[in-house]
Design an enzyme around this catalytic site. Sequence first.
Site, PDB file in Angstrom:
ATOM      1  N   ASN A   1      27.369 -22.810  -0.984  1.00  0.00           N
ATOM      2  CA  ASN A   1      28.078 -24.076  -0.827  1.00  0.00           C
ATOM      3  C   ASN A   1      27.468 -24.932   0.283  1.00  0.00           C
ATOM      4  O   ASN A   1      27.381 -26.150   0.170  1.00  0.00           O
ATOM      5  CB  ASN A   1      29.559 -23.823  -0.532  1.00  0.00           C
ATOM      6  CG  ASN A   1      30.357 -23.524  -1.789  1.00  0.00           C
ATOM      7  OD1 ASN A   1      29.949 -23.882  -2.887  1.00  0.00           O
ATOM      8  ND2 ASN A   1      31.483 -22.861  -1.629  1.00  0.00           N
TER       9      ASN A   1
ATOM     10  N   GLU B   1      -1.316  -5.356  -3.489  1.00  0.00           N
ATOM     11  CA  GLU B   1      -2.100  -4.967  -2.311  1.00  0.00           C
ATOM     12  C   GLU B   1      -3.461  -5.662  -2.318  1.00  0.00           C
ATOM     13  O   GLU B   1      -3.923  -6.173  -1.282  1.00  0.00           O
ATOM     14  CB  GLU B   1      -2.266  -3.447  -2.303  1.00  0.00           C
ATOM     15  CG  GLU B   1      -3.142  -2.926  -1.178  1.00  0.00           C
ATOM     16  CD  GLU B   1      -3.502  -1.466  -1.377  1.00  0.00           C
ATOM     17  OE1 GLU B   1      -3.962  -0.850  -0.411  1.00  0.00           O
ATOM     18  OE2 GLU B   1      -3.345  -0.943  -2.510  1.00  0.00           O
TER      19      GLU B   1
ATOM     20  N   HIS C   1       0.832  -1.208   0.000  1.00  0.00           N
ATOM     21  CA  HIS C   1       0.000   0.000   0.000  1.00  0.00           C
ATOM     22  C   HIS C   1       0.866   1.257   0.000  1.00  0.00           C
ATOM     23  O   HIS C   1       0.611   2.214  -0.746  1.00  0.00           O
ATOM     24  CB  HIS C   1      -0.921  -0.016   1.221  1.00  0.00           C
ATOM     25  CG  HIS C   1      -1.774   1.201   1.354  1.00  0.00           C
ATOM     26  ND1 HIS C   1      -2.923   1.399   0.616  1.00  0.00           N
ATOM     27  CD2 HIS C   1      -1.635   2.308   2.138  1.00  0.00           C
ATOM     28  CE1 HIS C   1      -3.459   2.574   0.930  1.00  0.00           C
ATOM     29  NE2 HIS C   1      -2.698   3.137   1.862  1.00  0.00           N
TER      30      HIS C   1
END
Length: 663
Positions: free
Chosen positions: A391, A69, A47
């Site tokens: 990793n 929204e 918003h």
Amino acid sequence: MGDMDAYRDIFLSESAEYIQGIIDGLLSLEQNPKDLEPVETVFRGAHSLKGMSATMGYERTAGLTHKMESLMDTVRKREQAPDHTLIDLMLEAVDIVKSLIESESGGSELPETERIVERLVERTERKSPPAAMITEPEAADCENGAGETSSAVSVGTSGEMIQRIRVQLEPECVLKSVRAYMVIKRLSHMGRIVETRPDAREIEDEQFDDAFEVVLQTPATPEQVVEAAMYVSEVRDATIVETVDAGPASAADEEQLAQRSQAGGRKEIPKLSETQTVRISIGHLDSMVNLVGELVILRSRLEAMARHIDLKPMLDALEELHQISSELQHEVMETRMVPVGNIFNRFPRMVRDLARDLGKDIAFEMDGLDIELDRTVLDEIGDPIVHLLRNAIDHGVEPAKKRAAAGKPERGMVRLSATRERDSVEIVVSDDGGGMDIERIWAKACERGLADASQRDAYDDEDVLRFTCTPGFSTAETATKVSGRGVGMDVVRGKVEYLGGSLLIRSVLGEGSQFILSLPLTLAIIQALLVRCGEYVFALPLGSVAEVLPPAEAGIDTVDGRPVVVLRDGSIAPLTRLSVIVGLTPASDGMPAENEHVVLVEMPDQTRALAVESLIGRQEIVIKPLGRMFKQLRGLAGATVLGDGRVALILDPRSLFSMGDQR
């Protein structure tokens, strides 16, 4: 145009905060779909972005955030569940919003948004919550044939009520405005603040007794609203004074309720003084640090001159200047200190996406987010942490079936933590995966000619693990898009050592791995021990100095013909002469002279001893980077200007001793 540029900078800064808040909220919602707070965070973030974008004239950004929204509004009203597909869709939309903002702010080409808008609209219109989302009162109403839930329950077709809550603070509460702000802010996460009694300005100025009222439009039950208000400390009591149904026919009720409030009531959340924080560009902070650095150098020169002519009044004035400049330096350095959470907060999204791509179930934990680090160090360390996390996810944590067969929980764990250690910060990336096969790494190192197979006893586990930091070193049998454990480790080590830090690797086969990054708090001004070698002066960072031993107490001996220092606990520290390292004396002359002091230097994995000709003393120095042609030179971390105008080289203990070993 200049004003628009200023507004654009503010918009870019604030929009980045809202976007990060939306991402954090979506990830939190994915972990706990029944939690209302992250739903409100995401909804209000979208918003706010919509309003800010419209104000700037960024219509495409405003349009997309409006669709986001609307979708989150259906989740707020419990019209559909925030499942993985919805979270994926919202995260994809956030990525496009970031690209849109960059483009509409004068950046790259505008991305295509039609498809994502269609998908958001389609998902918004799919209002069919699964049975698991229907609360017990709703289910009872359905069974009784009721078309809607009772107005006493805050979920249903209309889903919202307007509630007026009276909050009573403790009489001995000192900062009433702050407590009131905390209550109102917490309530705002549950819905929309219609108004307050007294108005926001009066609450901010503490122009009220011990009680105030909040008119709140919310889907929450009265019990939940009271519980939220009572959660704040120094709140004595919270009571729902009045409730009005906020359904389609409730507009008049809301207006009537508003008219019953005191005249002049402001429909906004009171906020603390807007002058408490100021946004400053990192460029200004860099300039301030440089100027303070020059001031420190000038102070040292004046002190040297005053001592030379023995002028007491000037020395007294310089002592006061020293105190003031030290305080100024401290304050300037504090402005550059940033919580590591500012960098860490982008990693949960990365871990989630990568784990899903690899089909792994991984829990990600972060700790020490409030630990502060210099902004320059923080900006540089982001990529090495990404290497380590990728990793850990790809090659550290095993697939669920393999973990179950080994008697482990199917869900793997990856942790990222930060802790403060003296004048440094330790950042640790760890996992509970399969660990690293040390013997396999040793075999690979021998195969590549990095070590002699007959010398295995001379290497401990940590020495062997350091081979993974050799460029191009990898034990992965097959390449993946994330690649093997070793790929990128040379980049990690290089970046950490460039920052004046160190990397330590620990691993136990079958139990997991741990990567410890030790980093200096700042790169600008440090405490250092000045030492002399011939006609040259060198600076050794004081954070690395464990102890200084006079010649008579050094306890020098030899092991296999090499000089060592026998420590108090009986352990030994290899001894190297600084004059040998810098090439002033031949390597064959390794035993220190009788008058040389020994400096014990603490490394993450061991203690080393450095013999120096003489000590000058402790001093605050300003680090100046070396020129580009000296960038690859190991053993040096920079240079500094001394009080007499001479240049002293700053030693880097972590790479300094490797030079001595090679000699």
